[in-house]
Motif scaffolding. Structure first.
Motif, PDB file in Angstrom:
ATOM      1  N   ILE A 136      -1.476  -8.415  -7.185  1.00 35.98           N
ATOM      2  CA  ILE A 136      -0.348  -9.355  -7.166  1.00 35.98           C
ATOM      3  C   ILE A 136       0.498  -9.171  -5.911  1.00 35.98           C
ATOM      4  O   ILE A 136       1.110 -10.127  -5.446  1.00 35.98           O
ATOM      5  CB  ILE A 136       0.538  -9.267  -8.429  1.00 35.98           C
ATOM      6  N   ASP A 137       0.481  -7.963  -5.357  1.00 33.06           N
ATOM      7  CA  ASP A 137       1.169  -7.755  -4.083  1.00 33.06           C
ATOM      8  C   ASP A 137       0.564  -8.686  -3.033  1.00 33.06           C
ATOM      9  O   ASP A 137       1.282  -9.397  -2.316  1.00 33.06           O
ATOM     10  CB  ASP A 137       1.007  -6.282  -3.675  1.00 33.06           C
TER      11      ASP A 137
ATOM     12  N   LYS B 268       0.666 -19.707 -15.031  1.00 35.85           N
ATOM     13  CA  LYS B 268      -0.536 -20.256 -14.396  1.00 35.85           C
ATOM     14  C   LYS B 268      -1.788 -19.797 -15.150  1.00 35.85           C
ATOM     15  O   LYS B 268      -1.779 -18.765 -15.824  1.00 35.85           O
ATOM     16  CB  LYS B 268      -0.634 -19.776 -12.939  1.00 35.85           C
ATOM     17  N   VAL B 269      -2.844 -20.584 -14.999  1.00 38.19           N
ATOM     18  CA  VAL B 269      -4.135 -20.161 -15.543  1.00 38.19           C
ATOM     19  C   VAL B 269      -4.904 -19.466 -14.423  1.00 38.19           C
ATOM     20  O   VAL B 269      -5.131 -20.047 -13.358  1.00 38.19           O
ATOM     21  CB  VAL B 269      -4.938 -21.369 -16.071  1.00 38.19           C
TER      22      VAL B 269
ATOM     23  N   SER C 265      -2.979  -6.981 -14.356  1.00 40.12           N
ATOM     24  CA  SER C 265      -1.908  -7.258 -13.419  1.00 40.12           C
ATOM     25  C   SER C 265      -1.413  -8.708 -13.535  1.00 40.12           C
ATOM     26  O   SER C 265      -0.213  -8.969 -13.565  1.00 40.12           O
ATOM     27  CB  SER C 265      -2.458  -6.915 -12.027  1.00 40.12           C
ATOM     28  N   LEU C 266      -2.342  -9.638 -13.653  1.00 39.65           N
ATOM     29  CA  LEU C 266      -1.938 -11.050 -13.761  1.00 39.65           C
ATOM     30  C   LEU C 266      -1.335 -11.349 -15.133  1.00 39.65           C
ATOM     31  O   LEU C 266      -0.375 -12.108 -15.260  1.00 39.65           O
ATOM     32  CB  LEU C 266      -3.141 -11.957 -13.492  1.00 39.65           C
TER      33      LEU C 266
ATOM     34  N   VAL D  50      -4.922 -15.575 -18.611  1.00 40.56           N
ATOM     35  CA  VAL D  50      -6.076 -15.066 -17.870  1.00 40.56           C
ATOM     36  C   VAL D  50      -7.386 -15.396 -18.576  1.00 40.56           C
ATOM     37  O   VAL D  50      -7.513 -15.227 -19.790  1.00 40.56           O
ATOM     38  CB  VAL D  50      -5.960 -13.534 -17.680  1.00 40.56           C
ATOM     39  N   ILE D  51      -8.332 -15.889 -17.794  1.00 39.43           N
ATOM     40  CA  ILE D  51      -9.678 -16.186 -18.281  1.00 39.43           C
ATOM     41  C   ILE D  51     -10.661 -15.340 -17.471  1.00 39.43           C
ATOM     42  O   ILE D  51     -10.508 -15.189 -16.257  1.00 39.43           O
ATOM     43  CB  ILE D  51     -10.010 -17.685 -18.084  1.00 39.43           C
ATOM     44  N   ILE D  52     -11.664 -14.786 -18.141  1.00 41.20           N
ATOM     45  CA  ILE D  52     -12.642 -13.909 -17.481  1.00 41.20           C
ATOM     46  C   ILE D  52     -14.008 -14.613 -17.429  1.00 41.20           C
ATOM     47  O   ILE D  52     -14.377 -15.338 -18.362  1.00 41.20           O
ATOM     48  CB  ILE D  52     -12.811 -12.600 -18.287  1.00 41.20           C
ATOM     49  N   THR D  53     -14.757 -14.395 -16.348  1.00 39.70           N
ATOM     50  CA  THR D  53     -16.188 -14.738 -16.365  1.00 39.70           C
ATOM     51  C   THR D  53     -16.967 -13.445 -16.210  1.00 39.70           C
ATOM     52  O   THR D  53     -16.552 -12.547 -15.478  1.00 39.70           O
ATOM     53  CB  THR D  53     -16.595 -15.713 -15.233  1.00 39.70           C
TER      54      THR D  53
END
Ligand SMILES: NC(=O)c1ccc[n+]([C@@H]2O[C@H](COP(=O)([O-])OP(=O)(O)OC[C@H]3O[C@@H](n4cnc5c(N)ncnc54)[C@H](O)[C@@H]3O)[C@@H](O)[C@H]2O)c1
Lengths: 95, 354
Positions: B250-251, B264-265, B281-282, B289-292
């Motif tokens: 995020i920095d 946000k997505v 972090s997000l 947060v969505i993961i693939t």
């Protein structure tokens, strides 16, 4: 698109903070000492550092965070089958 | 490229006058690097690295300067380059060249070849400079991503063959530059890399991608010297990759965009150590947060941690932030980016950019 697709934490910011890098780089330093001073013990293969050195790196960072570690009694150590001073986990342990 | 100054001595960095600022930050970092500082104290008398000639290829940052000065305080001689064209902190590079006891007019530190914003040609030239010592070669490599190790191995391979493949046939821009570099060195000296390879006692490798290359070389019977995989120390991969990226992702996004992350997505491709840190972090900033993932174990882990797990294809049009953490290639293509929302943020925190 950040940093033209290259490592954005190092391209747009300053990478990881010092404290976490102290862990990585202590491993690097110990690995350099291992390979350089005990070179004849190593073949042309890829090794990981033995667990007692991994635990040593962690130990070097506890004081700075005020961590107080519990010490095993000899009876407890015998009961779970590890040495009082470590290593405390088998090599396949995943954390 | 606007930054470089002359190579007066045996180094090339952007601006030596940044050294005082760099030194200030090194002193602050030393306080936050208790492991390295206690190794310095512990080995001060023994000097276990006396006689070691270490070629380092690792992001030339303030923290790396503390590593370099730890190695030298244990007796090593060091030459250094960055392992990424954008990652050098110019004040850190300047301070490492000047050293704690030198001045910009009379530098007393180590030879560093690194500045922020190198071209690929300059990047591989810098790596070459760190492997070629005024009086021979290194006897140790400290690598991050395996580029220094790669140059020695490819150089040796082509010297044995007596020819370098045609750069025009290279499958990437980067490999074209490597081949061009090696073509030149083969013309200058047909045994240079062979000699350098023979002088090296071993390499310690910092990251997942470089370790992967090393195991491939072992499998093909090509590895020229022993290697220690530092990445898979628990105190490395479970800390640097995870908590390090949790901090610095995020920095990086904030400094580059100043876009509000909350609400946000965000899509994270890959849920390994780096992906896990990025996701936390997000989420901590309030992103959805969505993961693939391709690995069912990591996909299940992500779901159990409360993340949605989808394919990239399903979320391209709707997500706002995309971060790749896989170390793999072709994760997000130009065609994918055409389908994204206007001003979607796309970034990579895995080792390579393709
Ligand atoms: N930027 C940094 O500061 C930093 C720090 C440490 C490591 N790294 C780099 O980050 C990368 C990842 O490291 P890691 O330790 O997390 O590795 P890892 O192997 O633990 O994780 C990578 C994950 O990506 C998944 N993956 C692979 N292909 C995929 C695809 N097509 N789609 C979705 N998921 C896919 C894998 O299944 C795996 O779970 C490496 O290139 C490493 O060198 C970067």
């Amino acid at each position: 698109m950040l940093s033209e697709g290259r490592l954005l934490n190092l391209g747009n910011a300053t990478g990881h903070p010092s404290f976490v890098m102290s862990n990585s780089f202590s491993n690097q330093t110990i690995a350099q000492i291992e390979l350089f001073t005990k070179n004849d013990e190593y073949e042309k293969r890829v090794y990981v550092l033995p667990k007692h050195l991994d635990e040593k790196v962690a130990r070097l960072h506890l004081d700075a965070l005020g961590v107080k570690l519990t010490r095993l009694s000899p009876e407890q150590a015998a009961y779970i089958g590890v040495p009082v001073d470590g290593p405390f986990k088998p090599d396949h342990y995943r954390y | 490229m606007t930054t470089t100054t002359a190579t007066t001595n045996d180094f090339k960095v952007a601006d030596l006058s940044l050294a005082a600022f760099g030194r200030k930050e090194i002193e602050l970092a030393e306080h936050e690097m208790p492991g390295l500082m206690s190794l310095r104290r512990k080995y001060a008398d023994e000097q276990p690295l006396r006689g070691a000639r270490v070629t380092g290829s690792l992001h030339m940052t303030i923290q790396t300067a503390v590593l370099i000065e730890t190695l030298t305080s244990l007796g090593a001689e060091v030459r250094w380059a960055s392992c990424n064209i954008f990652s050098t902190q110019d004040h850190a590079a300047a301070a490492a060249v000047v050293g704690p006891d030198g001045t910009p007019e009379d530098p007393k530190g180590v030879p560093v070849y690194a500045w922020k914003g190198e071209t690929l040609e300059e990047y591989w030239w810098c790596i070459e400079q760190t492997l070629v010592w005024p009086d021979g070669g290194p006897n140790m490599i400290l690598d991050d991503g395996g580029d220094a190790t790669l140059l020695v191995h490819k150089g040796t391979e082509y010297e044995r063959a007596g020819a370098v493949p045609d750069p025009a046939g290279a499958d990437s821009e980067e490999f074209r530059v490597i081949l061009t570099t090696l073509q030149r060195t083969l013309g200058e000296d047909g045994q240079r890399w062979t000699r350098i390879g023979q002088g090296i006692k071993g390499v310690t490798e910092e990251t997942t991608t470089g370790v992967h290359r090393l195991y491939e070389m072992v499998e093909n019977g090509e590895l020229l010297f022993p290697a220690i995989n530092v990445n898979d120390s628990v105190t490395k991969s479970k800390f640097d990759n995870l908590y390090g990226c949790r901090h610095s992702l995020i920095d990086g996004i904030n400094r580059a965009t100043d876009v509000m992350i909350g609400g946000k997505v965000a899509v994270i491709c890959g849920f390994g150590d780096v992906g896990k840190g990025c996701a936390e972090s997000l989420r901590g900033q309030g992103a959805r947060v969505i993961i693939t993932e391709i690995d069912p174990i990591c996909a299940l882990q992500a779901a159990m941690q409360g993340y949605e797990v989808k394919t990239l294809d399903e979320v391209l049009e709707t997500a706002d932030i995309f971060i790749t953490t896989t170390g793999n290639k072709d994760i997000i293509t130009a065609a994918d980016m055409e389908r994204m929302k206007h001003q979607a943020v796309v970034g990579n925190i895995g080792h390579f950019d393709n």
